[in-house]
Design a protein around this motif. Structure first.
Motif, short mmCIF file in Angstrom:
data_model
loop_
_atom_site.label_atom_id
_atom_site.label_comp_id
_atom_site.label_asym_id
_atom_site.label_seq_id
_atom_site.Cartn_x
_atom_site.Cartn_y
_atom_site.Cartn_z
N MET A 1 0.86 -1.18 0.00
CA MET A 1 0.00 0.00 0.00
C MET A 1 0.90 1.24 0.00
SD MET A 1 -2.99 1.16 2.64
CE MET A 1 -3.96 -0.26 2.26
N ASN A 2 0.60 2.19 -0.89
CA ASN A 2 1.46 3.36 -1.01
C ASN A 2 1.14 4.40 0.08
OD1 ASN A 2 -0.73 4.94 -1.90
ND2 ASN A 2 -0.29 4.54 -4.05
N ILE A 3 1.99 5.42 0.16
CA ILE A 3 1.87 6.43 1.22
C ILE A 3 0.55 7.20 1.15
CG2 ILE A 3 2.88 8.57 2.13
CD1 ILE A 3 5.62 7.32 1.57
N PRO A 4 0.11 7.68 -0.03
CA PRO A 4 -1.17 8.39 -0.06
C PRO A 4 -2.34 7.56 0.47
CG PRO A 4 0.00 8.78 -2.10
CD PRO A 4 0.77 7.72 -1.35
N ASN A 5 -2.36 6.27 0.15
CA ASN A 5 -3.43 5.40 0.64
C ASN A 5 -3.33 5.20 2.15
OD1 ASN A 5 -4.43 5.20 -1.94
ND2 ASN A 5 -3.55 3.20 -2.34
N ARG A 6 -2.12 5.16 2.67
CA ARG A 6 -1.94 5.07 4.12
C ARG A 6 -2.43 6.35 4.81
NH1 ARG A 6 3.81 1.87 4.95
NH2 ARG A 6 3.17 0.08 3.72
N ILE A 7 -2.18 7.48 4.19
CA ILE A 7 -2.67 8.75 4.75
C ILE A 7 -4.19 8.75 4.76
CG2 ILE A 7 -2.77 11.25 4.39
CD1 ILE A 7 0.10 11.02 3.20
N THR A 8 -4.79 8.26 3.68
CA THR A 8 -6.26 8.17 3.62
C THR A 8 -6.78 7.25 4.72
OG1 THR A 8 -6.22 8.52 1.23
CG2 THR A 8 -8.22 7.57 2.15
N LEU A 9 -6.11 6.13 4.95
CA LEU A 9 -6.52 5.22 6.02
C LEU A 9 -6.38 5.87 7.39
CD1 LEU A 9 -5.20 1.72 4.89
CD2 LEU A 9 -7.57 2.47 5.09
N SER A 10 -5.38 6.74 7.54
CA SER A 10 -5.24 7.45 8.83
C SER A 10 -6.44 8.36 9.06
CB SER A 10 -3.94 8.25 8.88
OG SER A 10 -4.01 9.41 8.07
N ARG A 11 -6.98 8.93 7.99
CA ARG A 11 -8.19 9.76 8.11
C ARG A 11 -9.35 8.91 8.61
NH1 ARG A 11 -7.96 12.00 3.60
NH2 ARG A 11 -9.55 11.17 2.24
N ILE A 12 -9.49 7.72 8.07
CA ILE A 12 -10.56 6.82 8.50
C ILE A 12 -10.37 6.43 9.96
CG2 ILE A 12 -11.56 4.52 8.14
CD1 ILE A 12 -10.95 4.93 5.10
N MET A 13 -9.11 6.21 10.38
CA MET A 13 -8.86 5.82 11.76
C MET A 13 -9.08 6.97 12.75
SD MET A 13 -5.72 3.10 11.49
CE MET A 13 -4.61 4.14 10.57
N LEU A 14 -9.04 8.20 12.29
CA LEU A 14 -9.31 9.34 13.17
C LEU A 14 -10.81 9.50 13.46
CD1 LEU A 14 -6.82 12.07 11.89
CD2 LEU A 14 -6.83 10.97 14.14
N ILE A 15 -11.65 8.92 12.62
CA ILE A 15 -13.10 9.08 12.77
C ILE A 15 -13.60 8.54 14.11
CG2 ILE A 15 -15.37 8.49 11.80
CD1 ILE A 15 -13.96 8.59 9.02
N PRO A 16 -13.23 7.32 14.53
CA PRO A 16 -13.71 6.85 15.84
C PRO A 16 -13.23 7.74 17.00
CG PRO A 16 -12.79 5.03 14.59
CD PRO A 16 -12.50 6.27 13.82
N ILE A 17 -12.02 8.26 16.90
CA ILE A 17 -11.52 9.17 17.94
C ILE A 17 -12.38 10.41 18.01
CG2 ILE A 17 -9.54 10.62 18.64
CD1 ILE A 17 -7.77 8.41 17.26
N PHE A 18 -12.69 10.97 16.84
CA PHE A 18 -13.55 12.14 16.74
C PHE A 18 -14.93 11.85 17.36
CE2 PHE A 18 -16.86 14.21 14.13
CZ PHE A 18 -16.59 15.54 14.42
N ILE A 19 -15.49 10.70 17.03
CA ILE A 19 -16.82 10.32 17.55
C ILE A 19 -16.78 10.17 19.07
CG2 ILE A 19 -18.55 8.47 17.58
CD1 ILE A 19 -17.84 8.01 14.58
N ILE A 20 -15.76 9.53 19.58
CA ILE A 20 -15.64 9.32 21.03
C ILE A 20 -15.56 10.66 21.76
CG2 ILE A 20 -14.10 8.46 22.85
CD1 ILE A 20 -13.54 6.06 20.93
N ILE A 21 -14.75 11.58 21.23
CA ILE A 21 -14.59 12.88 21.88
C ILE A 21 -15.93 13.60 21.99
CG2 ILE A 21 -13.59 15.20 21.62
CD1 ILE A 21 -11.12 13.76 20.38
N LEU A 22 -16.76 13.50 20.94
CA LEU A 22 -18.05 14.20 20.97
C LEU A 22 -19.16 13.41 21.65
CD1 LEU A 22 -18.25 15.98 17.50
CD2 LEU A 22 -17.89 17.01 19.74
N SER A 23 -19.01 12.10 21.74
CA SER A 23 -20.10 11.27 22.27
C SER A 23 -19.97 10.94 23.75
CB SER A 23 -20.19 9.96 21.48
OG SER A 23 -20.46 10.22 20.13
N VAL A 24 -18.76 10.77 24.22
CA VAL A 24 -18.55 10.44 25.64
C VAL A 24 -18.62 11.75 26.43
CG1 VAL A 24 -16.90 9.53 27.31
CG2 VAL A 24 -17.14 8.44 25.06
#
Length: 192
Positions: free
Chosen positions: A1-24
């Motif tokens: 997997m190339n670097i741009p796709n890894r960066i995109t995956l990091s965006r997806i992985m930030l979503i649960p963190i974002f949700i937890i911050i606003l939901s808890v």
């Protein structure tokens, strides 16, 4: 997997963190901003959202500059955008910050375009994002960040830039959706 796709995956992985911050129900305090109060959790969530949003530009720039554009990236990048934007808008409705009808229209457009992309993928066609779609995404990201920040710094002026940007985002969302279907209707015709 190339670097741009890894960066995109990091965006997806930030979503649960974002949700937890606003939901808890974290009690990190609040700041007085003009006539409004900004919970620190909203500020932290806005920072996470802005970082995740910035990866959208970074992965695309890097992929184009080093000719690392892949079909996986063409699929993952808009998917990551839709997941991030949908999560943020749904949470903004839950918090009573964004009108539900606007969010329903935006998410409906996103689902419709995703459906068209899936039909195209079934035909072996990858549909890349258009320039109008990029304007739509940018306006959505700015609107969401302003809404999360309770219109800061514009709250001092008493001018609802956050809501104006949300309606601008809605306009570009609908316009780009119509444009996308018009330009790619051949995919629907060919899949019959």
């Amino acid at each position: 997997m190339n670097i741009p796709n890894r960066i995109t995956l990091s965006r997806i992985m930030l979503i649960p963190i974002f949700i937890i911050i606003l939901s808890v129900p974290f009690n990190w305090g609040e700041w007085q901003i003009g006539e409004d109060v900004l919970p620190i959790t909203h500020f932290v969530a806005a920072i996470v959202f802005i970082i995740a949003s910035a990866t959208d530009w970074i992965d695309g720039h890097y992929a184009r500059k080093y000719q690392l554009v892949t079909n996986l990236g063409k699929f993952l990048d808009p998917l990551a955008d839709k997941l991030l934007v949908s999560a943020a808008l749904i949470l903004l409705v839950e918090m009573g910050i964004a009108p539900a009808w606007v969010v329903i229209l935006i998410i409906s457009r996103e689902l419709a375009v995703t459906g068209l992309r899936l039909v195209a993928a079934g035909e072996g066609i990858v549909l890349a994002a258009s320039n109008l779609g990029k304007v739509k995404t940018a306006s959505q990201l700015v609107a969401i960040a302003l809404l999360l920040l309770h219109n800061y710094p514009f709250s001092y002026l008493g001018f609802p830039i956050d809501m104006i940007m949300l309606y601008i985002a809605l306009f570009f969302t609908v316009l780009s959706g119509v444009d996308y279907f018009i330009k790619n209707w051949h995919v629907m015709e060919e899949s019959k």
